[in-house]
Design a protein around this motif. Structure first.
Motif: not given
Length: 329
Positions: A214-219
Motif C-alpha cells: 500500500y501507499g503509506f503516508l509516513n510521519v
C-alpha cells in the motif's frame, strides 16, 4: 511475537506517547514551516499541491508549506530519516524496511492501494517468464516497492537476488535503460511503467497485485507525537484530495499528466485502472500484508541482524490516529 499480539500492539499505538505529545503541543507556538513531499506515484499529493488546500488550512496559523519532490520511496524515506521533511509518501514494505533499520517513522494514513509495479521487458524481448530472468540484468531502485517486488517475484520461481545481475537505477533511469537495451528487464513504477507500455510497447511479464504494498503516508515519530494537531490537518487535507479524485478521476489524471509530463492516456491508466483510493484507514489489513511480506527482508539480509520485524510492524502502522479525520473532508 504472535500475530495476535502484533495486531493488538498496532491497534493500541503502543509506542506513541500520545497524551504527553498533546500536552506539549498545546503549549507550543504555531509551526513556522511544514515540510512534506509530493510524488508522481501519489496522485493525491499532486492534487493537494495543485489546489493549495494545505496552504489554505495552515494560513490562519502563519505556517508556510514546503513541498519536496520524492522520486521514489527510497528518497522520501531518506528525507524523513535526515529530518529534511516531516511527512513523506512511500510503499508500505519500503516503510517497514526503513523502520526496521532504525528510521523512526509511523504511518497514520494510507494514500492509495495501487498496482504500481510489475516486471517489464522490451516488446521484442525473448524473456517470457520469471525463470528466464536467471543471469539477466534487471534494473530496480533499491529501498522501494519495485525492488522488493522483484525479490518476492524471483522467490516464487525459486530464484534469489544472486541469480540475476541487479542494476540499481532510479525509476525513470530504469525505464530508459530498458528501452535502450542496457538492461534485460526492469521492475517498473507508474507512471513510468505505464508510459513504457503505451509508448514503447514494453510488456509486463509478471504482475501480482498482492505483492504491491500500500501507499503509506509516513510521519516522523517525534513530529507525530509533538504536533498531532498539524498532522491531523494534513490528513484532513489528504481526505479532501482523495474525495476529489474519486469524484473527478479524469481531472486528477490530467493533473498527473501535467505534473509528471506524461501523456493523458498514461495518467488515466495509472489513476483509473491501477489505483484504489477507497480505504485510507490503516488497519489489520495493512498489518497482515506486511506480516506476509516481511520474510523477504530477512531472506535477502536487507535488515540488520536480529531486527524484530514483528515489533517494527507494530511500531509502524498506526491504526488509531487518523480515525477521527477519515471521511470528514
Amino acid at each position: 511475537m504472535k500475530r495476535r499480539t502484533i495486531l493488538q500492539l498496532a491497534a493500541s499505538g503502543a509506542t506513541l506517547a500520545a497524551l504527553p505529545g498533546l500536552t506539549r503541543a498545546a503549549a507550543q507556538a504555531p509551526l513556522k514551516e511544514l515540510r512534506l513531499d509530493y510524488a508522481y506515484y501519489s496522485p493525491t499529493s499532486l492534487v493537494l499541491r495543485r489546489f493549495g488546500w494545505l496552504e489554505e488550512a495552515f494560513k490562519p496559523d502563519g505556517t508556510s508549506i514546503k513541498w519536496v519532490l520524492s522520486a521514489g520511496s527510497n528518497r522520501a524515506l531518506e528525507y524523513l530519516n535526515a529530518n529534511s521533511i516531516d511527512i513523506g509518501s512511500s510503499a508500505g514494505l519500503a516503510a517497514l524496511l526503513a523502520r526496521a533499520n532504525g528510521n523512526p517513522i509511523r504511518a497514520p494514513y494510507i494514500f492509495s492501494r495501487p498496482e504500481w509495479t510489475a516486471l517489464v521487458v522490451r516488446k521484442d524481448s525473448p524473456i517470457r517468464s520469471l525463470a528466464d530472468l536467471k543471469g539477466k540484468k534487471v534494473a530496480a531502485t533499491k529501498g522501494t516497492d519495485p525492488y522488493l517486488f522483484l525479490l518476492r517475484a524471483l522467490k516464487t520461481a525459486g530464484l534469489k537476488r544472486g541469480d540475476i545481475e541487479h542494476v540499481s537505477l532510479q525509476h525513470a533511469d530504469g525505464r530508459a535503460a530498458l528501452e535502450q537495451g542496457k538492461v534485460d528487464a526492469w521492475a517498473g513504477l507508474d507512471p513510468h511503467m505505464a508510459a513504457s507500455e503505451l509508448e514503447a510497447g514494453s510488456r509486463l511479464i509478471y504482475r501480482n497485485v498482492a505483492f504491491n504494498t500500500y501507499g503509506f503516508l509516513n510521519v516522523r515519530e517525534e513530529f507525530l507525537a509533538s504536533r498531532p494537531a498539524e498532522v491531523g490537518k494534513v490528513i484532513q487535507a489528504y481526505e479532501r484530495a482523495r474525495a476529489w479524485i474519486r469524484a473527478n478521476p479524469a481531472e486528477a489524471a490530467k493533473i498527473l499528466s501535467e505534473e509528471a509530463k506524461v501523456s493523458l492516456p498514461v495518467a488515466l491508466l495509472q489513476v483509473k485502472l491501477r489505483s484504489d483510493f477507497s480505504n485510507p484507514q490503516p488497519s489489520n489489513e495493512h498489518v497482515k500484508a506486511l506480516l506476509v511480506a516481511a520474510p523477504i527482508l530477512v531472506d535477502e539480509a536487507l535488515v540488520k541482524p536480529g531486527a524484530d520485524l514483528n515489533r517494527a510492524i507494530a511500531d509502524l502502522v498506526d491504526t488509531r490516529f487518523a480515525a477521527p479525520f477519515i471521511g470528514k473532508a
